[in-house]
Design an enzyme around this catalytic site. Structure first.
Site, PDB file in Angstrom:
ATOM      1  N   THR A 192       0.712  -1.179  -0.102  1.00  0.00           N
ATOM      2  CA  THR A 192      -0.054   0.021   0.084  1.00  0.00           C
ATOM      3  C   THR A 192       0.861   1.255  -0.032  1.00  0.00           C
ATOM      4  OG1 THR A 192      -0.077  -0.147   2.444  1.00  0.00           O
ATOM      5  CG2 THR A 192      -1.888  -1.153   1.451  1.00  0.00           C
ATOM      6  N   GLU A 337      -5.780  -2.960  -1.859  1.00  0.00           N
ATOM      7  CA  GLU A 337      -6.139  -3.945  -1.281  1.00  0.00           C
ATOM      8  C   GLU A 337      -7.297  -4.895  -2.016  1.00  0.00           C
ATOM      9  OE1 GLU A 337      -5.746  -1.001  -0.042  1.00  0.00           O
ATOM     10  OE2 GLU A 337      -5.040  -1.381   2.015  1.00  0.00           O
ATOM     11  N   LYS A 449     -14.190  17.589  10.602  1.00  0.00           N
ATOM     12  CA  LYS A 449     -15.336  17.477  11.362  1.00  0.00           C
ATOM     13  C   LYS A 449     -15.551  19.197  11.985  1.00  0.00           C
ATOM     14  CE  LYS A 449     -17.937  14.352  13.720  1.00  0.00           C
ATOM     15  NZ  LYS A 449     -18.061  13.379  14.626  1.00  0.00           N
ATOM     16  N   TRP A 454     -19.784  16.883   9.357  1.00  0.00           N
ATOM     17  CA  TRP A 454     -18.933  16.505   8.236  1.00  0.00           C
ATOM     18  C   TRP A 454     -19.167  17.555   7.163  1.00  0.00           C
ATOM     19  CZ3 TRP A 454     -19.099  10.536   7.568  1.00  0.00           C
ATOM     20  CH2 TRP A 454     -18.424   9.919   8.827  1.00  0.00           C
TER      21      TRP A 454
HETATM   22  P1  AMP Z   1      -4.324   3.004  -3.626  1.00  0.00           P
HETATM   23  O1  AMP Z   1      -4.353   1.916  -2.858  1.00  0.00           O
HETATM   24  O2  AMP Z   1      -3.080   3.761  -3.655  1.00  0.00           O
HETATM   25  O3  AMP Z   1      -4.754   2.604  -5.245  1.00  0.00           O
HETATM   26  O4  AMP Z   1      -5.371   3.999  -3.010  1.00  0.00           O
HETATM   27  C1  AMP Z   1      -6.976   3.591  -2.873  1.00  0.00           C
HETATM   28  C2  AMP Z   1      -7.513   5.061  -2.484  1.00  0.00           C
HETATM   29  O5  AMP Z   1      -7.711   5.779  -3.513  1.00  0.00           O
HETATM   30  C3  AMP Z   1      -8.778   4.726  -2.112  1.00  0.00           C
HETATM   31  O6  AMP Z   1      -9.158   3.969  -0.831  1.00  0.00           O
HETATM   32  C4  AMP Z   1      -9.640   5.885  -2.223  1.00  0.00           C
HETATM   33  O7  AMP Z   1      -9.453   6.778  -1.124  1.00  0.00           O
HETATM   34  C5  AMP Z   1      -9.105   6.453  -3.342  1.00  0.00           C
HETATM   35  N1  AMP Z   1      -9.739   6.218  -4.561  1.00  0.00           N
HETATM   36  C6  AMP Z   1      -9.625   5.568  -5.569  1.00  0.00           C
HETATM   37  N2  AMP Z   1     -10.319   5.656  -6.430  1.00  0.00           N
HETATM   38  C7  AMP Z   1     -11.216   6.842  -6.275  1.00  0.00           C
HETATM   39  C8  AMP Z   1     -12.097   7.599  -6.624  1.00  0.00           C
HETATM   40  N3  AMP Z   1     -12.866   7.174  -8.090  1.00  0.00           N
HETATM   41  N4  AMP Z   1     -12.668   8.450  -6.188  1.00  0.00           N
HETATM   42  C9  AMP Z   1     -12.090   9.068  -4.945  1.00  0.00           C
HETATM   43  N5  AMP Z   1     -10.919   8.409  -4.322  1.00  0.00           N
HETATM   44  C10 AMP Z   1     -10.576   7.254  -4.921  1.00  0.00           C
END
Ligand code: AMP
Length: 555
Positions: A192, A337, A449, A454
């Protein structure tokens, strides 16, 4: 009936879902589809058919076996998106190894932590990234060999032998007797992007990757097929380039690999030359393309869609691609994940492209993909209604969703709080409607918040980006003695555009939001800090604010 119940066994073959069968399918059915690698110079663009990619994957597997790779061993890659990376994507898992993609934008110490924890035995690295590898390779306990794509004069790094990719595969046979694999065995791993604490590993299986590839072929998502020419701007180290390479070999779509040339001028030249039909990237990079197009004519006429993911896309971005270039941007949602694709916001009906209704649907983050189950949970762990209004934390489960984290061989995962009754707690706050369309309003850790309510940073950012003088915006929560937190808007002004002043922007927000949601503190910056995968790094903004380093303007 005498009351005895009978059970009949299935007559179906128990055929494993593996990356090997994807590779074999590509050779058998789509041998002429191609992997095209951009070299920065149109005259030297590199091409290989999937038949050639598969032959090289076989050669690489022989070479790795000769070096001593055994089933289950990890092979890291520290590479841009290109043909050799694609070859490794299949060679390593199909021979029984585990491909570990390293994020080349991470600092050396984090890379060391990750490679050491995963016990990588070999690393395949681009020649231009050798200085980065050299800064940590010597400390990776299990590392036995470095295979370099491109030219190097080095014959070892800190005593670890260096091999030349082209040379070691040239000597090998183009066919490999791929072993029969358990579909539940590990195929690849990715860490991650690690916002707090140490990065954590997610280990994909052949089965999860196969099913993820299949879902990319569904018309409910991308509907990839052989006429497609897909350009993953998203790096192959960011969640398997969102499953696009695997899906391409399964569908026959050709792959356009941008290598290290991620600047808008290169991407647009590549799109035009190779007639790309699909692009995939984070909004930051897609906005670079729009910005470049402001002063240089660009040809995006071949694009069927752009997949935006990884962060929220703004309405302004969707509208600009549509009105200027006739290109439909669709948003997808997922995370490391979740392999990552959990859905794409394809509108439910055929709508006039660019109509208000069409854009409204596409402003959703995704529509839940077939195979994924999703629920949203309230602050006390209660399930919330799917009414498009209630906002809660997304929890997901399904065949390509992780059930735990990898934190070292044989080390138990301590992060059990990230799971609830077999569901992954994503940390994303969203609404979802009765047809499975979800809208992310925030990350749990980015939620603002204020006075017990929110405020959605995603919504504020979207409104700010609708101003023609705003190139980018990020809203963070900052401590406030009266309201506990108040929003602070960090804004990058568009070059050459009319000045976007605080009163003007505040008035824009006040037009559609409650008064208390409008930020009273503003900071105008030359650019926003980005994470290693190109998203706005709010952690850095919060730290800069706390250290008094942000230039501030009050409303
Ligand atoms: P990563 O593990 O680096 O791919 O990050 C995943 C995170 O990216 C998710 O938990 C979201 O917070 C964010 N994310 C992915 N797709 C979107 C989307 N279409 N709109 C807003 N946030 C997104």
């Amino acid at each position: 009936m005498d009351g005895r119940r009978t059970v009949i066994p299935t007559t179906m073959q128990d055929f494993p879902l593996t990356l090997t069968s994807i590779l074999q399918h590509a050779v058998a059915v789509h041998p002429d589809s191609e992997c095209v690698t951009w070299t920065g110079d149109p005259a030297t663009t590199r091409r290989a058919t999937y038949a050639e990619v598969a032959a090289n994957a076989a050669r690489l597997a022989h070479a790795l076996a000769r070096l001593g790779l055994e089933a289950g061993d990890r092979v890291a890659t520290l590479c841009w998106n290109h043909q050799e990376h694609l070859e490794a994507y299949f060679a390593v898992p199909c021979m029984g190894g585990v491909l570990h993609t390293l994020n080349l934008r991470l600092p050396a110490d984090q890379l060391w932590f990750i490679a050491n924890q995963a016990e990588d035995r070999f690393v395949i690295v681009d020649a231009d990234l050798l200085p980065l590898l050299g800064a940590f390779a010597g400390r990776v306990g299990a590392l036995e060999g470095v295979i370099v794509v491109g030219h190097t004069d080095l014959d070892n790094i800190e005593g670890i032998p260096v091999y030349d990719y082209a040379t070691i595969i040239a000597a090998e046979e183009p066919e490999y007797d791929w072993p029969e694999l358990d579909e539940r065995s590990a195929s690849a791993m990715c860490y991650t992007s690690g916002t707090t604490g140490d990065p954590k590993g997610v280990v994909y299986s052949h089965r999860s990757s196969y099913l993820q590839a299949m879902v990319g072929l569904a018309t409910a998502t991308l509907g990839s097929s052989e006429p497609d020419r897909l350009l993953p701007i998203v790096p192959m180290f960011h969640v398997n380039a969102w499953g696009i390479p695997h899906g391409a070999l399964l569908s026959g779509a050709s792959l356009l690999m941008p290598s290290r040339y991620l600047q808008a001028e290169h991407l647009t030249a590549f799109i035009a030359q190779e007639r790309a039909t699909g692009l995939a990237g984070v909004p930051t990079v897609l906005n670079w393309i729009l910005g470049y197009g402001e002063h240089t004519p660009i040809d995006l006429s071949s694009l069927r869609y752009i997949l935006s993911g990884g962060a929220a896309a703004s309405h302004a971005m969707l509208e600009r691609f549509q009105t200027r270039y006739g290109v439909r941007v669709v948003q997808g949602w997922g995370m490391t994940e979740t392999s990552p694709l959990c859905g794409v916001a394809i509108p439910p009906d055929e709508l006039e492209p660019g109509s208000k209704e069409d854009l409204d649907w596409r402003m959703h983050s995704a529509r839940v993909a077939p195979g994924v189950q999703l629920r949203i949970m309230g602050q006390n762990g209660e399930p919330l209604p799917h009414d498009g209004i209630a906002a809660g934390e997304i929890e997901v489960r399904g065949p390509w969703i992780t059930g735990s984290y990898f934190v070292g061989v044989g080390v138990p995962d301590p992060s059990t709080d990230r799971f609830r009754d077999g569901w992954l707690r994503t940390g994303d706050i969203a609404t979802v409607d009765r047809r499975g369309y979800l809208k992310i309003t925030d990350r749990l850790k980015d939620v603002i918040k204020s006075g017990g309510e929110w405020i959605s940073s995603v919504e504020l950012e979207d409104r700010l980006c609708s101003h023609p003088g705003v190139a980018a915006a990020a809203v963070i929560g900052v401590p406030d003695p009266q309201w506990s937190e108040r929003p602070l808007a960090c804004v990058v002004r568009a070059p050459g555009a009319a000045e976007a002043s605080v009163p003007e922007l505040a008035a824009l927000l006040a037009g559609s939001l409650a008064k208390w949601q409008v930020p009273d503190q503003w900071s105008f910056l030359p650019e926003l800090p980005l994470t290693s995968v190109g998203k706005v790094d709010k952690k850095v903004l919060r730290a800069r604010h706390a250290a008094g380093e942000l230039p501030m303007e009050a409303r």
